[in-house]
Design an enzyme around this catalytic site. Structure first.
Site, PDB file in Angstrom:
ATOM      1  N   CYS A 121       0.833  -1.429  -0.088  1.00 31.92           N
ATOM      2  CA  CYS A 121       0.088   0.017  -0.023  1.00 31.92           C
ATOM      3  C   CYS A 121       0.936   1.310   0.109  1.00 31.92           C
ATOM      4  O   CYS A 121       0.299   2.513  -0.180  1.00 31.92           O
ATOM      5  CB  CYS A 121      -0.881   0.018   1.360  1.00 31.92           C
ATOM      6  SG  CYS A 121      -2.007  -1.462   1.176  1.00 31.92           S
ATOM      7  N   HIS A 262      -3.367   7.020   3.101  1.00 32.76           N
ATOM      8  CA  HIS A 262      -3.688   5.747   2.576  1.00 32.76           C
ATOM      9  C   HIS A 262      -4.942   5.474   2.941  1.00 32.76           C
ATOM     10  O   HIS A 262      -5.604   5.831   4.192  1.00 32.76           O
ATOM     11  CB  HIS A 262      -2.716   4.523   3.118  1.00 32.76           C
ATOM     12  CG  HIS A 262      -3.191   3.038   2.435  1.00 32.76           C
ATOM     13  ND1 HIS A 262      -3.407   2.914   1.245  1.00 32.76           N
ATOM     14  CD2 HIS A 262      -3.360   1.900   3.424  1.00 32.76           C
ATOM     15  CE1 HIS A 262      -3.966   1.792   1.175  1.00 32.76           C
ATOM     16  NE2 HIS A 262      -3.626   1.019   2.119  1.00 32.76           N
ATOM     17  N   ASN A 292      -9.937  -0.502   0.265  1.00 33.62           N
ATOM     18  CA  ASN A 292      -8.691  -0.355   0.201  1.00 33.62           C
ATOM     19  C   ASN A 292      -8.131  -0.763  -1.219  1.00 33.62           C
ATOM     20  O   ASN A 292      -8.313  -2.158  -1.239  1.00 33.62           O
ATOM     21  CB  ASN A 292      -7.973  -1.054   1.283  1.00 33.62           C
ATOM     22  CG  ASN A 292      -6.327  -0.961   1.466  1.00 33.62           C
ATOM     23  OD1 ASN A 292      -5.860  -0.718   0.580  1.00 33.62           O
ATOM     24  ND2 ASN A 292      -5.931  -1.956   2.520  1.00 33.62           N
TER      25      ASN A 292
HETATM   26  N1  COA Z   1     -18.242  -8.996   9.731  1.00 30.57           N
HETATM   27  C1  COA Z   1     -18.774  -9.244  10.797  1.00 30.57           C
HETATM   28  N2  COA Z   1     -17.820  -9.664  11.989  1.00 30.57           N
HETATM   29  C2  COA Z   1     -16.479  -9.953  11.573  1.00 30.57           C
HETATM   30  C3  COA Z   1     -16.154  -9.477  10.175  1.00 30.57           C
HETATM   31  C4  COA Z   1     -16.953  -9.056   9.287  1.00 30.57           C
HETATM   32  N3  COA Z   1     -16.554  -8.821   8.002  1.00 30.57           N
HETATM   33  N4  COA Z   1     -14.740  -9.529  10.390  1.00 30.57           N
HETATM   34  C5  COA Z   1     -14.194 -10.033  11.504  1.00 30.57           C
HETATM   35  N5  COA Z   1     -15.246 -10.006  12.476  1.00 30.57           N
HETATM   36  C6  COA Z   1     -15.416 -10.251  13.612  1.00 30.57           C
HETATM   37  C7  COA Z   1     -14.362 -11.176  14.154  1.00 30.57           C
HETATM   38  O1  COA Z   1     -14.556 -12.564  13.847  1.00 30.57           O
HETATM   39  C8  COA Z   1     -14.350 -10.993  15.825  1.00 30.57           C
HETATM   40  O2  COA Z   1     -15.369 -11.624  16.225  1.00 30.57           O
HETATM   41  P1  COA Z   1     -14.926 -12.573  17.656  1.00 30.57           P
HETATM   42  O3  COA Z   1     -14.953 -11.392  18.756  1.00 30.57           O
HETATM   43  O4  COA Z   1     -16.402 -13.238  17.896  1.00 30.57           O
HETATM   44  O5  COA Z   1     -14.015 -13.456  17.566  1.00 30.57           O
HETATM   45  C9  COA Z   1     -14.906  -9.408  15.794  1.00 30.57           C
HETATM   46  O6  COA Z   1     -15.514  -9.238  14.524  1.00 30.57           O
HETATM   47  C10 COA Z   1     -13.703  -8.470  16.213  1.00 30.57           C
HETATM   48  O7  COA Z   1     -12.879  -8.728  15.167  1.00 30.57           O
HETATM   49  P2  COA Z   1     -11.619  -7.611  15.478  1.00 30.57           P
HETATM   50  O8  COA Z   1     -10.566  -8.350  14.541  1.00 30.57           O
HETATM   51  O9  COA Z   1     -11.235  -7.656  16.854  1.00 30.57           O
HETATM   52  O10 COA Z   1     -11.885  -6.267  14.882  1.00 30.57           O
HETATM   53  P3  COA Z   1     -11.337  -5.067  14.697  1.00 30.57           P
HETATM   54  O11 COA Z   1     -12.264  -4.166  15.293  1.00 30.57           O
HETATM   55  O12 COA Z   1      -9.895  -5.141  14.942  1.00 30.57           O
HETATM   56  O13 COA Z   1     -11.691  -4.792  13.151  1.00 30.57           O
HETATM   57  C11 COA Z   1     -10.348  -4.554  11.148  1.00 30.57           C
HETATM   58  C12 COA Z   1     -11.075  -5.342  12.351  1.00 30.57           C
HETATM   59  C13 COA Z   1      -9.878  -5.809  10.306  1.00 30.57           C
HETATM   60  C14 COA Z   1     -11.588  -3.994  10.528  1.00 30.57           C
HETATM   61  C15 COA Z   1      -9.344  -3.884  11.597  1.00 30.57           C
HETATM   62  O14 COA Z   1      -8.458  -4.606  12.540  1.00 30.57           O
HETATM   63  C16 COA Z   1      -8.490  -3.067  10.641  1.00 30.57           C
HETATM   64  O15 COA Z   1      -8.883  -2.473   9.735  1.00 30.57           O
HETATM   65  N6  COA Z   1      -7.390  -3.673  10.940  1.00 30.57           N
HETATM   66  C17 COA Z   1      -6.134  -3.087   9.748  1.00 30.57           C
HETATM   67  C18 COA Z   1      -6.581  -3.451   8.399  1.00 30.57           C
HETATM   68  C19 COA Z   1      -5.788  -2.918   7.143  1.00 30.57           C
HETATM   69  O16 COA Z   1      -5.870  -1.839   7.272  1.00 30.57           O
HETATM   70  N7  COA Z   1      -5.288  -3.655   6.345  1.00 30.57           N
HETATM   71  C20 COA Z   1      -4.331  -3.073   5.154  1.00 30.57           C
HETATM   72  C21 COA Z   1      -3.438  -2.255   5.757  1.00 30.57           C
HETATM   73  S1  COA Z   1      -2.525  -1.678   4.551  1.00 30.57           S
END
Ligand code: COA
Length: 335
Positions: A121, A262, A292
């Protein structure tokens, strides 16, 4: 390595920008039918409402070519004037030749030297910085830099943790050296941390893990991510890179007319701009429309900010990105 204004032998200026988004829109409502998720979850955790998906016959170079043509049109530059093409991508048409070479062929840019950059990215800002150095030495005069991705082919559409986040698209810019220009790159910062390769990668398909029917079944050729870890690193790296670039430019956050970060997650963007003290009205966000798009994201956002008038001549613009690798980069431009 410091990259201060003093390094510049000439002024490096962006003459034109362009972007291209595939026609097909995949909404959060569509995803609700594919995996166990909801519009509410996706919107509240990421800010994304929809993303674009390239057609089956549309390759990354096709997206990049369309964005490039628009940048060339704004810059009023013909294909044969371009002497450098750098394409930032993690979803190349083929392992080799480079996607930049396919784009060269599509454009008829026969005088260009062409290669790809793999910095996820942060790729578009890496490409901008590499082009800047080529132009600065006088080695090249007119560069076409592109961020282009067809991430839909490397997403596991059964994994709700990742499939809601990504989209396809391309952005491009024509960059030229000038003896003197008011619009110019003022300062840049780049960094990498190879100790964190495991938190965001496509584990299979390369030489370390060639793809086989068995590991293809396990989806090893799709994006694997530890979301929370990535989130934490993204906020810290982009905040630090922004502050370092401002310092090198002799500016403060108060001087920034628009930050173009980004476009991965609205909460990541908020966390960075809060820490920098830059309010929402000076932050460019379009991730609700495209998700993204990795190396394409900053390039598309820059083009939309340019074409919509969100950035104006004389504005101090801060571009900042973070990606797998880890990689990060920031650039300050006087627009
Ligand atoms: N829909 C519903 N629930 C979802 C889900 C979706 N699409 N994706 C994950 N969950 C669930 C998980 O399974 C988890 O459930 P659990 O508590 O029963 O295990 C719960 O939601 C929370 O997951 P968590 O990973 O803690 O959520 P989060 O608040 O960290 O958000 C992201 C997840 C991926 C949105 C966040 O971590 C993020 O944006 N990270 C950076 C990703 C990124 O930018 N990547 C590219 C970088 S260049």
């Amino acid at each position: 390595m410091p990259d201060t204004p003093k390094d510049d032998l000439c002024h490096v200026t962006i003459l034109g920008t362009g972007s291209y988004l595939p026609e097909k829109v995949l909404t959060n409502a569509d995803l609700e039918k594919m995996v166990e998720t909801s519009d509410d979850w996706i919107t509240s955790r990421t800010g994304i409402k929809e993303r674009r998906i390239a057609a089956p016959g549309e390759a990354t170079s096709d997206l990049g070519t369309k964005a490039a043509l628009k940048a060339m049109e704004e810059a009023d530059i013909g294909a044969e004037e371009i002497d450098l093409i750098i394409c930032a991508t993690i979803s190349p048409d083929t392992f080799f030749p480079s996607t930049a070479c396919y784009i060269q062929k599509n454009l008829g840019a026969k005088n260009a030297v062409c290669f790809d950059i793999s910095a996820a990215c942060a790729g578009f800002l890496y490409a901008l910085q590499v082009a800047r150095h080529f132009l600065n030495t006088g080695n090249r005069k007119t560069a076409l830099i592109i961020g282009a991705e067809k991430l839909s082919v490397m997403v596991n559409w059964e994994d709700r943790n990742t499939c809601v986040l990504f989209g396809d698209g391309a952005g491009a810019a024509i960059v030229q050296s000038r003896e003197k220009s008011d619009r110019k790159i003022i300062a840049s910062v780049m960094g990498s941390d190879g100790n964190q390769t495991a938190i965001l990668s496509v584990p299979g398909g390369g030489s370390a893990c060639p793809i086989t029917p068995a590991n293809a079944n396990e989806k090893l050729n799709t994006i694997s991510m530890q979301g929370r870890e990535v989130f934490k690193h993204a906020v810290n790296a982009m905040r630090d890179a922004s502050m370092q670039a401002l310092e090198r430019a002799g500016l403060t956050a108060a001087d920034v007319a628009m930050v173009i970060p980004h476009q991965a997650n609205a909460r990541i963007i908020e966390a960075i701009t809060d820490r920098l003290g830059i309010p929402a009205e000076r932050t460019f966000v379009n991730l609700h429309k495209y998700g993204n798009t990795s190396a394409a994201a900053v390039a598309i956002a820059l083009d939309e900010a340019n074409k919509s008038g969100a950035i104006k001549p004389g504005d101090i613009v801060l571009l900042v990105a973070f990606g797998a690798g880890l990689t990060w980069a920031s650039t300050i431009i006087r627009w």
